[in-house]
Design a protein around this motif. Structure first.
Motif, mmCIF file in Angstrom:
data_model
loop_
_atom_site.group_PDB
_atom_site.id
_atom_site.type_symbol
_atom_site.label_atom_id
_atom_site.label_comp_id
_atom_site.label_asym_id
_atom_site.label_seq_id
_atom_site.Cartn_x
_atom_site.Cartn_y
_atom_site.Cartn_z
ATOM 1 N N LEU A 140 1.647 -49.253 -19.038
ATOM 2 C CA LEU A 140 1.134 -50.299 -19.950
ATOM 3 C C LEU A 140 2.134 -51.178 -20.845
ATOM 4 N N SER A 141 3.049 -50.350 -21.426
ATOM 5 C CA SER A 141 4.386 -50.807 -21.943
ATOM 6 C C SER A 141 5.598 -49.935 -21.881
ATOM 7 N N SER A 142 6.562 -50.323 -22.192
ATOM 8 C CA SER A 142 7.715 -49.508 -22.121
ATOM 9 C C SER A 142 7.491 -48.247 -22.972
ATOM 10 N N GLU A 143 6.621 -48.091 -23.923
ATOM 11 C CA GLU A 143 6.282 -46.736 -24.563
ATOM 12 C C GLU A 143 5.028 -46.151 -24.196
ATOM 13 N N PHE A 144 4.140 -46.768 -23.391
ATOM 14 C CA PHE A 144 2.846 -46.590 -23.181
ATOM 15 C C PHE A 144 2.338 -46.325 -21.730
ATOM 16 N N THR A 145 2.255 -45.283 -21.440
ATOM 17 C CA THR A 145 1.582 -44.769 -20.074
ATOM 18 C C THR A 145 0.427 -44.177 -19.921
ATOM 19 N N THR A 146 -0.388 -44.302 -18.922
ATOM 20 C CA THR A 146 -1.694 -43.580 -18.989
ATOM 21 C C THR A 146 -1.800 -43.298 -17.357
ATOM 22 N N GLY A 147 -3.215 -42.739 -17.057
ATOM 23 C CA GLY A 147 -3.793 -42.671 -15.807
ATOM 24 C C GLY A 147 -3.265 -41.270 -15.025
ATOM 25 N N ASN A 148 -2.642 -40.430 -15.790
ATOM 26 C CA ASN A 148 -2.033 -39.104 -15.081
ATOM 27 C C ASN A 148 -3.014 -38.102 -15.413
ATOM 28 N N VAL A 149 -2.948 -37.039 -14.427
ATOM 29 C CA VAL A 149 -3.561 -35.777 -14.510
ATOM 30 C C VAL A 149 -2.646 -34.792 -14.362
ATOM 31 N N ALA A 150 -2.824 -33.645 -15.281
ATOM 32 C CA ALA A 150 -1.600 -32.662 -15.181
ATOM 33 C C ALA A 150 -2.412 -31.237 -15.717
ATOM 34 N N TYR A 151 -2.057 -30.290 -15.087
ATOM 35 C CA TYR A 151 -2.583 -28.781 -15.608
ATOM 36 C C TYR A 151 -1.631 -27.743 -15.355
ATOM 37 N N GLN A 152 -1.621 -26.826 -16.011
ATOM 38 C CA GLN A 152 -0.493 -25.529 -16.171
ATOM 39 C C GLN A 152 -1.269 -24.218 -16.497
ATOM 40 N N PHE A 153 -0.704 -23.261 -15.639
ATOM 41 C CA PHE A 153 -1.045 -21.840 -16.102
ATOM 42 C C PHE A 153 0.192 -20.972 -16.367
ATOM 43 N N ASN A 154 0.029 -20.223 -17.279
ATOM 44 C CA ASN A 154 1.289 -19.223 -18.020
ATOM 45 C C ASN A 154 0.598 -18.030 -17.813
ATOM 46 N N TRP A 155 1.349 -17.081 -17.036
ATOM 47 C CA TRP A 155 0.909 -15.510 -17.153
ATOM 48 C C TRP A 155 2.047 -14.741 -17.704
ATOM 49 N N LEU A 156 1.805 -14.020 -18.956
ATOM 50 C CA LEU A 156 2.839 -13.370 -19.586
ATOM 51 C C LEU A 156 2.230 -11.855 -19.605
ATOM 52 N N ASP A 157 3.330 -10.819 -19.360
ATOM 53 C CA ASP A 157 2.788 -9.537 -19.572
ATOM 54 C C ASP A 157 3.997 -8.771 -20.024
ATOM 55 N N SER A 158 3.693 -7.513 -20.492
ATOM 56 C CA SER A 158 4.975 -6.713 -21.231
ATOM 57 C C SER A 158 4.682 -5.380 -21.005
ATOM 58 N N LYS A 159 5.651 -4.360 -20.582
ATOM 59 C CA LYS A 159 5.392 -2.864 -21.004
ATOM 60 C C LYS A 159 6.235 -2.611 -22.020
ATOM 61 N N GLU A 160 7.073 -3.484 -22.591
ATOM 62 C CA GLU A 160 7.981 -2.871 -23.706
ATOM 63 C C GLU A 160 7.527 -3.242 -24.881
ATOM 64 N N LEU A 161 6.833 -4.533 -25.064
ATOM 65 C CA LEU A 161 6.569 -4.855 -26.612
ATOM 66 C C LEU A 161 5.209 -4.355 -26.907
ATOM 67 N N ASN A 162 5.010 -4.031 -28.213
ATOM 68 C CA ASN A 162 3.575 -3.715 -28.496
ATOM 69 C C ASN A 162 2.890 -4.857 -28.770
ATOM 70 N N SER A 163 1.591 -4.589 -29.246
ATOM 71 C CA SER A 163 0.744 -5.736 -29.089
ATOM 72 C C SER A 163 0.976 -6.814 -30.203
ATOM 73 N N VAL A 164 1.434 -6.511 -31.482
ATOM 74 C CA VAL A 164 2.014 -7.536 -32.393
ATOM 75 C C VAL A 164 2.898 -8.223 -31.811
ATOM 76 N N ARG A 165 4.037 -7.638 -31.630
ATOM 77 C CA ARG A 165 5.268 -8.603 -30.936
ATOM 78 C C ARG A 165 4.704 -9.387 -29.720
ATOM 79 N N PHE A 166 4.001 -8.768 -29.010
ATOM 80 C CA PHE A 166 3.613 -9.550 -27.848
ATOM 81 C C PHE A 166 2.654 -10.684 -28.230
ATOM 82 N N TYR A 167 1.869 -10.789 -29.011
ATOM 83 C CA TYR A 167 1.056 -11.929 -29.317
ATOM 84 C C TYR A 167 1.740 -12.940 -30.189
#
Length: 270
Positions: A140-167
C-alpha cells in the motif's frame, strides 16, 4: 505456482527501482507482462498480460474517481481477503503432534511452514517453535503492507525450573508476539485487546485451560478493515506450556472471529 496466492510470472532478469509498471517483451516482441517486484539476484516477477488487458477493458466502461479512491481500494482489499480466508475456513487443516498438543500444520500451500527446536542444559528448559506464513503481501505504501496470514506455536517445558521461574520465562516468551505487517501511526489505530480463558478437555479426559488475548487495530483510510492478533497460552501444566499465535492483516472483524474459532478448535491435547 502452487505456493503463490496471486497469479504471476517468474522472470529471470533484473527489475530495478523505477522499472515497476514497465512492459516485458518475449523474443517475438510481444508484451507478456508488467514489472511488479524483485527479490534480487535476477529473481523477479511480472503481472501477467491478461490482468492488464482486463484492467484496460474495465477502464473503458468505468471511471476511477479520485475522491472515492480510498473506498475503492478498501473494497478491493475486502474482496481479496474474503476469497483467501473463506477458502481457509472451508478447507480441512492438516495437524501434527507438537509437545503435548496436536496443532495445525500447513493449512494451505500458500502458507509455508518451518520450525526449530533448542534443548540446551544451560538454559534449563527446552523450546520448540513452528511458524507458518504467507509469502506474499499487498503493497500500500513504503511503510504499509497488508494481506498476509501467519501463525506460530511455541512449546516450552522444563524439568529444572520450579513453577514460578518457569512462568516468568513463559510470560516473557508470550510477550514477544507482534503483528507481521508494516504499518505506522498514520495508517492504523492503536490495538484494542480483549482477554479471556478457554476451558476444554484433552483427548485423555483431563482439563485444559488456555489464557487468550484477541487484539484488533483498524485501518484509518480503509475503515472496516483490521489487523488482528490472537495469543493463546496454556496454563494448566506447572512447568510446560503451549503458546499459540496468529496474525491476519486487512480483514473484517467477523471473518477474523470465524478464523479464530476454527484455529482454537483445531488445537487438541493428548
Amino acid at each position: 505456482a502452487a505456493h503463490s496466492v496471486y497469479e504471476r510470472i517468474h522472470f529471470s532478469g533484473s527489475v530495478n527501482p523505477g522499472m515497476s509498471g514497465g512492459p516485458v517483451l518475449n523474443s517475438r516482441g510481444k508484451v507478456i507482462g508488467v514489472n511488479v517486484a524483485t527479490a534480487g539476484n535476477q529473481l523477479s516477477f511480472l503481472v501477467p498480460l491478461n490482468r492488464l488487458t482486463a484492467f484496460i477493458e474495465q477502464s473503458k466502461t468505468s471511471k476511477f474517481d479520485v475522491a472515492t479512491g480510498d473506498q475503492t481500494v478498501a473494497e478491493q482489499l475486502r474482496k481479496n481477503q474474503h476469497l483467501m480466508i473463506n477458502k481457509l475456513l472451508k478447507d480441512s487443516w492438516d495437524t501434527a503432534e507438537f509437545g503435548h498438543a496436536i496443532v495445525p500444520s500447513e493449512i494451505s500451500p500458500q502458507v509455508r511452514r518451518w520450525g526449530y527446536s533448542e534443548d540446551d542444559p544451560e538454559i534449563l528448559y527446552s523450546h520448540s517453535a513452528t511458524t507458518c506464513s504467507s509469502e506474499e503481501q499487498i503493497y500500500l505504501s513504503s511503510e504499509f503492507t497488508t494481506g498476509n496470514v501467519a501463525y506460530q506455536f511455541n512449546w516450552l517445558d522444563s524439568k529444572e525450573l520450579n513453577s514460578v521461574r518457569f512462568y516468568n520465562m513463559y510470560a516473557e516468551k508470550f510477550a514477544k508476539a507482534y503483528a507481521d505487517n508494516n504499518a505506522g501511526k498514520e495508517d492504523v489505530t492503536e490495538f484494542v485487546c480483549h482477554e479471556g480463558f478457554i476451558r476444554s478437555a484433552s483427548l485423555s479426559g483431563g482439563d485444559v485451560v488456555t489464557k487468550t488475548t484477541f487484539c484488533v487495530r483498524e485501518y484509518k483510510k480503509y475503515r472496516g478493515l483490521f489487523d488482528v492478533l490472537f495469543f493463546g497460552a496454556s496454563v494448566h501444566e506447572r512447568t510446560a506450556g503451549l503458546i499459540s499465535h496468529f496474525t491476519i492483516a486487512g480483514i473484517e472483524r467477523e471473518l477474523a472471529v470465524a478464523f479464530m474459532r476454527k484455529f482454537i478448535s483445531s488445537i487438541q491435547w493428548n
